[in-house]
Structure formats: structure tokens, C-alpha cells
Scaffold this active site. Structure first.
Site, PDB file in Angstrom:
ATOM      1  N   ASP A   1      17.159  57.146   1.306  1.00  0.00           N
ATOM      2  CA  ASP A   1      17.759  57.231   2.546  1.00  0.00           C
ATOM      3  C   ASP A   1      17.763  56.258   3.548  1.00  0.00           C
ATOM      4  OD1 ASP A   1      18.585  59.467   4.622  1.00  0.00           O
ATOM      5  OD2 ASP A   1      16.543  59.412   5.429  1.00  0.00           O
TER       6      ASP A   1
ATOM      7  N   SER B   1      16.976  67.901  12.383  1.00  0.00           N
ATOM      8  CA  SER B   1      15.838  68.488  13.110  1.00  0.00           C
ATOM      9  C   SER B   1      16.138  69.186  14.719  1.00  0.00           C
ATOM     10  CB  SER B   1      14.649  67.639  13.383  1.00  0.00           C
ATOM     11  OG  SER B   1      14.136  67.273  11.976  1.00  0.00           O
TER      12      SER B   1
HETATM   13  O1  G3H Z   1      17.946  60.507   7.333  1.00  0.00           O
HETATM   14  C1  G3H Z   1      17.320  61.514   7.660  1.00  0.00           C
HETATM   15  C2  G3H Z   1      17.645  62.562   8.631  1.00  0.00           C
HETATM   16  O2  G3H Z   1      18.832  62.056   9.335  1.00  0.00           O
HETATM   17  C3  G3H Z   1      16.457  62.991   9.508  1.00  0.00           C
HETATM   18  O3  G3H Z   1      16.945  63.377  10.611  1.00  0.00           O
HETATM   19  O4  G3H Z   1      14.438  63.395  11.596  1.00  0.00           O
HETATM   20  O5  G3H Z   1      16.111  64.288  12.908  1.00  0.00           O
HETATM   21  O6  G3H Z   1      15.672  65.466  10.949  1.00  0.00           O
HETATM   22  P1  G3H Z   1      15.642  64.070  11.524  1.00  0.00           P
HETATM   23 ZN    ZN Z   2      19.059  59.931   8.664  1.00  0.00          ZN
END
Ligand code: G3H
Ligand code: ZN
Length: 267
Positions: A79, A196
Site C-alpha cells: 500500500d 474509514s
Molecule cells: O491506503 C490505505 C487506506 O486508504 C486507508 O485509509 O485509514 O482512512 O481507512 P483510512
Molecule cells: Zn490510502
């Protein structure tokens, strides 16, 4: 089924596969436990920070063993990879997908490096996700840039900016018009980062309009931390009892997301 097969199926049937990040065993098991229970494919994400803590070798070893134990269709994604060497190592170690985050680069450089990533990833059948604009409030993916980027790189997936942002925010207002425009002009798999806290009805609408992958991290971290903190307020001191509760709480949150994304029974 490969990850590509699942993303194609999701596109056709209008549901999304969740990417859930982990850096602790309770998270890994909670995610796989939810996938097993609901018969859902899942993507396990590890960002640079998460990988820096766990190490590539541990991530692969833990993932492979847990995946076999839970008997699930799960895939590993690097990621927000910004370092080409780390991306190459992830490809060599057997990740199913890599996200090359060139959002901080000028378009030409982003294209140049994305091509290098694709060159090494495609030999091993590894899926590549690209990113153009920084995913933060008020940033929208430019249609012209997206078209040029996709045409020149032939990338598989694109992380788009439509009002989503990283972290836990409930007051998100996704720009569905921009999502529709991107969908009309492109054929790539569309990815929503910063999942999130986004209200359920907006998630459902985004999936209806073409989002096939949704990333969730902060919400799982919060559940992990809160349930651990609650356990510390009791007299219990056995790690295996405390952490089993944490794992269970993470699993419940992932189950909630799998149901919302419609990936239940899609294995
Ligand atoms: O790449 C990871 C996600 O975009 C996580 O985003 O922490 O807002 O759920 P978040
Ligand atoms: Zn992200």
C-alpha cells in the site's frame, strides 16, 4: 480465482473488495477470520510504515501460513509504495498487487516511474495500482491527467480523489459527479482510499457508480487500540486472553465492512 478475476467479477456485479491493512497478528487474523466466516475475498494491505515495522519476510511468512490455515482467498498488496526498490522486493516476495503512489510527483515523472513498476510487476502477473492526486480534502482527480496516465502506463487500477481522505472522518462528501466522469472515461479498476468513517450510503453509492476496491485502515487501528485499552483496565494479564478479545473485535469490524461492500459469499 486471481485478484484480477475478483476485481473483474466485482466490476460486473457491482460490489467491492475490501483492502484491510495490518501490522499486528490480531489484525491479520481478525481480517482472515471475517473473510472465512462470510466467504469473502479480501486484500491484506501493508504500507511502508507497517512493512517497516513487521519486515517483508515476516509479512509474507505470516500471511502465507495464516491464509492456508483459514482457507481463504486473500491477496497481499503493498500500500502507498513510494520507493521503487521496496516495490520490486514486494513483487519478488510474491505480493499479488502493488500500489505505486506517485501522487507527489509531476505527471511525467509519475508516468515514468509507474512504467518501471509495471515492467517488473507484469512479468510476475502482479497487479499495479496508480495514484495521481494526493488523496485529501478538496482534491479531485483530473480527468485529463487520468486519461493520459492510463493511456501511457496501461495501469490496472487507479486510486481516485473524489473528496475522500485518509483518517477517520464522518463529514465526508464524495463527489459522485467526478466519479461518474472518471468511470465514463476509463476502463481501469477504480479504488477508493480513506474508507474509514465514510457514511454507509455514500459507500453504497460509490460502489454502484464503479468503485471496486475500498481501503480501510484507521477504523481497524482504532478498534485494535480501544479494545486493547479496555482489556488493560481489567485485572487480566494473560496476553493470549487479552489479544483474543482484540482479534475478535477487529473481526467484527471487518465483517461489518464486508457486508457493506457486498463481497460476502463471493469467494
Ligand atoms: O491506503 C490505505 C487506506 O486508504 C486507508 O485509509 O485509514 O482512512 O481507512 P483510512
Ligand atoms: Zn490510502
Amino acid at each position: 480465482m486471481t485478484l484480477r478475476n475478483y476485481l473483474e467479477k466485482a466490476k460486473k456485479e457491482k460490489w467491492a473488495i475490501g483492502q484491510f491493512n495490518f501490522s499486528a497478528l490480531e489484525q491479520l487474523r481478525g481480517i482472515l477470520g471475517a473473510a472465512q466466516k462470510l466467504r469473502s475475498p479480501v486484500i491484506l494491505g501493508t504500507s511502508g510504515g507497517e512493512l517497516g515495522y513487521l519486515g517483508l519476510e515476516e509479512v509474507i511468512a505470516l500471511f502465507e501460513i495464516a491464509k492456508a490455515k483459514y482457507r481463504v482467498n486473500a491477496f497481499l498488496n503493498l500500500d502507498h509504495g513510494k520507493n521503487l526498490d521496496l516495490i520490486k522486493r514486494a513483487v519478488d516476495y510474491g505480493f499479488s498487487a502493488v500500489h505505486f503512489d506517485g501522487s507527489g510527483l509531476p505527471l511525467e515523472k509519475n508516468i515514468k516511474y509507474a512504467k518501471k513498476v509495471i515492467e517488473c510487476a507484469y512479468k510476475k502477473g502482479v497487479l499495479v495500482e496508480g495514484e495521481l492526486e494526493d488523496i485529501k480534502k478538496d482534491n479531485l482527480t483530473s480527468l485529463n491527467k487520468a486519461e493520459k496516465f492510463i493511456k501511457e502506463t496501461k495501469i490496472d487500477s487507479l486510486a481516485i480523489a473524489i473528496g475522500n481522505r485518509h483518517g477517520f472522518y464522518k463529514n465526508v462528501k464524495l463527489n459522485f459527479n467526478r466519479l461518474k466522469e472518471i468511470k465514463e472515461k476509463t476502463k481501469v479498476f477504480l479504488v477508493l482510499h480513506g474508507g474509514s468513517g465514510i457514511p454507509e450510503h455514500q459507500i453504497k453509492k460509490a460502489i454502484k457508480l464503479g468503485i471496486v476496491k475500498i481501503n480501510i485502515n484507521t477504523e481497524l487501528r482504532i478498534v485494535w487500540k480501544k479494545s486493547l485499552a479496555a482489556a488493560f483496565r481489567t485485572r487480566e494479564s494473560k496476553p493470549y486472553k487479552i489479544l483474543a478479545v482484540v482479534q475478535n473485535e477487529v473481526q467484527k469490524k471487518v465483517e461489518e465492512k464486508i457486508k457493506l461492500f457486498g463481497s460476502r459469499n463471493k469467494i
